[in-house]
Design a protein around this motif. Structure first.
Motif, PDB file in Angstrom:
ATOM      1  N   ARG A   1       0.822  -1.210   0.000  1.00 57.10           N
ATOM      2  CA  ARG A   1       0.000   0.000   0.000  1.00 57.10           C
ATOM      3  C   ARG A   1       0.857   1.262   0.000  1.00 57.10           C
ATOM      4  NH1 ARG A   1      -5.080   0.470   0.062  1.00 57.10           N
ATOM      5  NH2 ARG A   1      -5.364  -1.699   0.599  1.00 57.10           N
ATOM      6  N   TYR A   2       1.916   1.260   0.787  1.00 58.64           N
ATOM      7  CA  TYR A   2       2.765   2.451   0.878  1.00 58.64           C
ATOM      8  C   TYR A   2       3.621   2.624  -0.373  1.00 58.64           C
ATOM      9  CZ  TYR A   2       1.091   2.144   5.600  1.00 58.64           C
ATOM     10  OH  TYR A   2       0.274   2.066   6.689  1.00 58.64           O
ATOM     11  N   LEU A   3       4.071   1.527  -0.952  1.00 53.10           N
ATOM     12  CA  LEU A   3       4.802   1.610  -2.217  1.00 53.10           C
ATOM     13  C   LEU A   3       3.894   2.203  -3.287  1.00 53.10           C
ATOM     14  CD1 LEU A   3       7.246   1.080  -4.010  1.00 53.10           C
ATOM     15  CD2 LEU A   3       6.407  -1.263  -4.314  1.00 53.10           C
ATOM     16  N   ALA A   4       2.664   1.707  -3.347  1.00 52.33           N
ATOM     17  CA  ALA A   4       1.707   2.214  -4.332  1.00 52.33           C
ATOM     18  C   ALA A   4       1.444   3.702  -4.138  1.00 52.33           C
ATOM     19  CB  ALA A   4       0.400   1.424  -4.245  1.00 52.33           C
ATOM     20  N   TYR A   5       1.185   4.112  -2.911  1.00 50.86           N
ATOM     21  CA  TYR A   5       0.931   5.528  -2.641  1.00 50.86           C
ATOM     22  C   TYR A   5       2.146   6.377  -2.995  1.00 50.86           C
ATOM     23  CZ  TYR A   5      -3.130   3.995   0.133  1.00 50.86           C
ATOM     24  OH  TYR A   5      -4.305   3.437   0.554  1.00 50.86           O
ATOM     25  N   GLY A   6       3.337   5.887  -2.671  1.00 52.72           N
ATOM     26  CA  GLY A   6       4.560   6.613  -2.988  1.00 52.72           C
ATOM     27  C   GLY A   6       4.756   6.795  -4.486  1.00 52.72           C
TER      28      GLY A   6
ATOM     29  N   ALA B   1      10.345  -3.617  -4.478  1.00 48.77           N
ATOM     30  CA  ALA B   1      10.159  -2.238  -4.938  1.00 48.77           C
ATOM     31  C   ALA B   1      10.587  -2.031  -6.388  1.00 48.77           C
ATOM     32  CB  ALA B   1      10.906  -1.270  -4.017  1.00 48.77           C
ATOM     33  N   ARG B   2      11.742  -2.546  -6.774  1.00 53.07           N
ATOM     34  CA  ARG B   2      12.274  -2.289  -8.114  1.00 53.07           C
ATOM     35  C   ARG B   2      11.320  -2.748  -9.215  1.00 53.07           C
ATOM     36  NH1 ARG B   2      16.609  -0.618 -10.336  1.00 53.07           N
ATOM     37  NH2 ARG B   2      17.767  -0.635  -8.384  1.00 53.07           N
ATOM     38  N   PHE B   3      10.836  -3.984  -9.142  1.00 53.47           N
ATOM     39  CA  PHE B   3      10.003  -4.522 -10.208  1.00 53.47           C
ATOM     40  C   PHE B   3       8.693  -3.759 -10.348  1.00 53.47           C
ATOM     41  CE2 PHE B   3      12.739  -8.124  -9.065  1.00 53.47           C
ATOM     42  CZ  PHE B   3      13.309  -8.378 -10.306  1.00 53.47           C
ATOM     43  N   VAL B   4       8.084  -3.431  -9.231  1.00 55.76           N
ATOM     44  CA  VAL B   4       6.811  -2.714  -9.262  1.00 55.76           C
ATOM     45  C   VAL B   4       7.000  -1.300  -9.811  1.00 55.76           C
ATOM     46  CG1 VAL B   4       4.905  -1.824  -7.872  1.00 55.76           C
ATOM     47  CG2 VAL B   4       5.858  -4.091  -7.395  1.00 55.76           C
ATOM     48  N   ALA B   5       7.978  -0.580  -9.290  1.00 56.39           N
ATOM     49  CA  ALA B   5       8.211   0.795  -9.734  1.00 56.39           C
ATOM     50  C   ALA B   5       8.582   0.844 -11.216  1.00 56.39           C
ATOM     51  CB  ALA B   5       9.306   1.433  -8.885  1.00 56.39           C
TER      52      ALA B   5
ATOM     53  N   ASP C   1      12.376   4.975 -12.464  1.00 56.54           N
ATOM     54  CA  ASP C   1      13.741   4.535 -12.221  1.00 56.54           C
ATOM     55  C   ASP C   1      13.876   4.321 -10.724  1.00 56.54           C
ATOM     56  OD1 ASP C   1      14.630   4.774 -14.888  1.00 56.54           O
ATOM     57  OD2 ASP C   1      14.966   6.921 -14.617  1.00 56.54           O
ATOM     58  N   VAL C   2      14.622   3.304 -10.327  1.00 57.10           N
ATOM     59  CA  VAL C   2      14.826   3.015  -8.916  1.00 57.10           C
ATOM     60  C   VAL C   2      16.316   3.082  -8.631  1.00 57.10           C
ATOM     61  CG1 VAL C   2      14.533   1.296  -7.085  1.00 57.10           C
ATOM     62  CG2 VAL C   2      12.812   1.516  -8.885  1.00 57.10           C
ATOM     63  N   PHE C   3      16.670   3.777  -7.568  1.00 54.63           N
ATOM     64  CA  PHE C   3      18.062   3.928  -7.181  1.00 54.63           C
ATOM     65  C   PHE C   3      18.237   3.434  -5.755  1.00 54.63           C
ATOM     66  CE2 PHE C   3      16.883   7.281 -10.107  1.00 54.63           C
ATOM     67  CZ  PHE C   3      17.819   7.109 -11.118  1.00 54.63           C
ATOM     68  N   TRP C   4      19.353   2.793  -5.501  1.00 53.86           N
ATOM     69  CA  TRP C   4      19.689   2.361  -4.150  1.00 53.86           C
ATOM     70  C   TRP C   4      20.737   3.312  -3.605  1.00 53.86           C
ATOM     71  CZ3 TRP C   4      17.976  -0.489  -0.363  1.00 53.86           C
ATOM     72  CH2 TRP C   4      18.811  -0.766   0.701  1.00 53.86           C
ATOM     73  N   GLU C   5      20.387   4.012  -2.552  1.00 53.76           N
ATOM     74  CA  GLU C   5      21.313   4.903  -1.860  1.00 53.76           C
ATOM     75  C   GLU C   5      21.258   4.521  -0.398  1.00 53.76           C
ATOM     76  OE1 GLU C   5      20.230   8.961  -2.650  1.00 53.76           O
ATOM     77  OE2 GLU C   5      20.083   8.593  -4.788  1.00 53.76           O
ATOM     78  N   ASP C   6      22.292   3.821   0.060  1.00 54.60           N
ATOM     79  CA  ASP C   6      22.286   3.344   1.430  1.00 54.60           C
ATOM     80  C   ASP C   6      22.021   4.501   2.391  1.00 54.60           C
ATOM     81  OD1 ASP C   6      22.498   1.415   3.364  1.00 54.60           O
ATOM     82  OD2 ASP C   6      24.662   1.643   3.578  1.00 54.60           O
ATOM     83  N   PRO C   7      21.019   4.485   3.226  1.00 56.79           N
ATOM     84  CA  PRO C   7      20.078   3.409   3.509  1.00 56.79           C
ATOM     85  C   PRO C   7      18.702   3.612   2.851  1.00 56.79           C
ATOM     86  CG  PRO C   7      19.983   4.989   5.273  1.00 56.79           C
ATOM     87  CD  PRO C   7      20.959   5.537   4.247  1.00 56.79           C
TER      88      PRO C   7
ATOM     89  N   ILE D   1      15.802   3.703  -0.389  1.00 51.74           N
ATOM     90  CA  ILE D   1      15.372   3.227  -1.687  1.00 51.74           C
ATOM     91  C   ILE D   1      14.727   4.459  -2.314  1.00 51.74           C
ATOM     92  CG2 ILE D   1      13.891   1.637  -2.937  1.00 51.74           C
ATOM     93  CD1 ILE D   1      13.758   0.110  -0.141  1.00 51.74           C
ATOM     94  N   THR D   2      15.267   4.937  -3.396  1.00 54.02           N
ATOM     95  CA  THR D   2      14.771   6.156  -4.011  1.00 54.02           C
ATOM     96  C   THR D   2      14.099   5.812  -5.333  1.00 54.02           C
ATOM     97  OG1 THR D   2      16.602   7.375  -3.025  1.00 54.02           O
ATOM     98  CG2 THR D   2      15.406   8.464  -4.800  1.00 54.02           C
ATOM     99  N   ILE D   3      12.867   6.242  -5.494  1.00 52.48           N
ATOM    100  CA  ILE D   3      12.127   5.979  -6.719  1.00 52.48           C
ATOM    101  C   ILE D   3      11.814   7.320  -7.357  1.00 52.48           C
ATOM    102  CG2 ILE D   3      10.025   4.978  -7.686  1.00 52.48           C
ATOM    103  CD1 ILE D   3       9.963   3.190  -5.116  1.00 52.48           C
ATOM    104  N   ASN D   4      12.280   7.524  -8.602  1.00 53.60           N
ATOM    105  CA  ASN D   4      12.048   8.779  -9.320  1.00 53.60           C
ATOM    106  C   ASN D   4      11.345   8.498 -10.644  1.00 53.60           C
ATOM    107  OD1 ASN D   4      13.392  10.642  -7.574  1.00 53.60           O
ATOM    108  ND2 ASN D   4      15.318   9.747  -8.225  1.00 53.60           N
ATOM    109  N   ALA D   5      10.521   9.432 -11.075  1.00 51.51           N
ATOM    110  CA  ALA D   5       9.851   9.305 -12.360  1.00 51.51           C
ATOM    111  C   ALA D   5      10.872   9.505 -13.474  1.00 51.51           C
ATOM    112  CB  ALA D   5       8.747  10.353 -12.487  1.00 51.51           C
ATOM    113  N   LYS D   6      10.626   8.848 -14.596  1.00 47.54           N
ATOM    114  CA  LYS D   6      11.490   9.004 -15.771  1.00 47.54           C
ATOM    115  C   LYS D   6      11.281  10.362 -16.377  1.00 47.54           C
ATOM    116  CE  LYS D   6      12.215   4.331 -17.294  1.00 47.54           C
ATOM    117  NZ  LYS D   6      12.032   3.365 -18.302  1.00 47.54           N
TER     118      LYS D   6
END
Length: 157
Positions: free
Chosen positions: A70-75, A134-138, A144-150, A152-157
């Motif tokens: 639910r939170y991934l979807a809302y994000g 997260a990656r597959f859904v986004a 685009d999905v980026f991993w920045e420790d710690p 998970i950053t999801i940005n629109a193309k």
């Protein structure tokens, strides 16, 4: 306290980088920032960052970041009415802007507009909550999905 400060620092860095790149204001949907192990996330809606509380925290398993559905979807900008759970088949359906994504707990096959695709991990059911990779859904929604420790950053193309 240290985790909260790490989250704030990571969030501010991600927002600064997105603004510098010019991506936030032009994004088709919000950018989302999830922090593994913390029960809060942030997303940008028309340039206004906001913090949101979750009842469970994202985690890493099998080399993949899992976020509560639910939170991934809302994000990502999926409306509440377009997040659906079928208990009998344990299937999640997410719809947004002409794209429909279906995932089933325990299955590596997911469907984007009815076409099958493969993941190397499966959605998980934990403590009555569904967690999605997260990656597959986004990426199915064009992000685009980026991993920045710690984070998970999801940005629109």
């Amino acid at each position: 306290m240290t985790r909260r400060l790490n989250f704030i620092a990571a969030f501010l860095l991600a927002v600064t980088l997105a603004l510098t790149a010019g991506g936030v204001a032009e994004a088709k949907n919000p950018s989302a920032f999830f922090v593994v192990g913390l029960k809060s996330y942030a997303f940008d809606d028309n340039g206004v960052p906001s913090n949101n509380e979750m009842d469970v925290a994202p985690f890493i398993e099998n080399g993949r970041a899992y976020v509560p559905v639910r939170y991934l979807a809302y994000g990502l900008g999926v409306a509440e009415k377009d997040v659906n759970w079928d208990e009998a088949s344990q299937t999640v359906t997410l719809s947004m802007e002409g794209t429909t994504v279906k995932l089933q707990v325990g299955s590596k096959t997911f469907y984007v507009n009815g076409k099958p695709q493969e993941m190397d991990v499966t959605p998980l059911l934990r403590d009555g909550r569904v967690f999605l990779p997260a990656r597959f859904v986004a990426e199915a929604f064009g992000f685009d999905v980026f991993w920045e420790d710690p984070t998970i950053t999801i940005n629109a193309k």
